[in-house]
Design a protein around this motif. Structure first.
Motif: not given
Length: 76
Positions: A52, A58-60
């Motif tokens: 990421n 866990d969000r790009p």
């Protein structure tokens, strides 16, 4: 007796630890031992960063090639 939970590591510490592994190619286990953290924790930060571009979510932060976003800067 309950387990003692450590406070979370700040973003600068996490990114610095990941940078050591990524930029030097040193094994995450060795770096974790030197920094006094669990090797599994550092492995997860490195994996998250590679996936990421950040250690904190866990969000790009930016679109990746896998998501169809081109994987980086726009070139004109």
């Amino acid at each position: 007796m309950g387990s003692k939970k450590k406070p979370p590591y700040d973003i600068e510490f996490r990114e610095g630890a990941v940078r050591i592994v990524v930029e030097t190619g040193r094994p995450a286990g060795d770096v974790a031992e030197e920094l006094g953290i669990n090797p599994g924790t550092l492995h997860s930060w490195v994996s998250r960063w590679r996936r990421n571009g950040t250690t904190s979510s866990d969000r790009p932060l930016r679109p990746t090639a896998a998501s169809g976003g081109g994987g980086g800067r726009l070139h004109r």
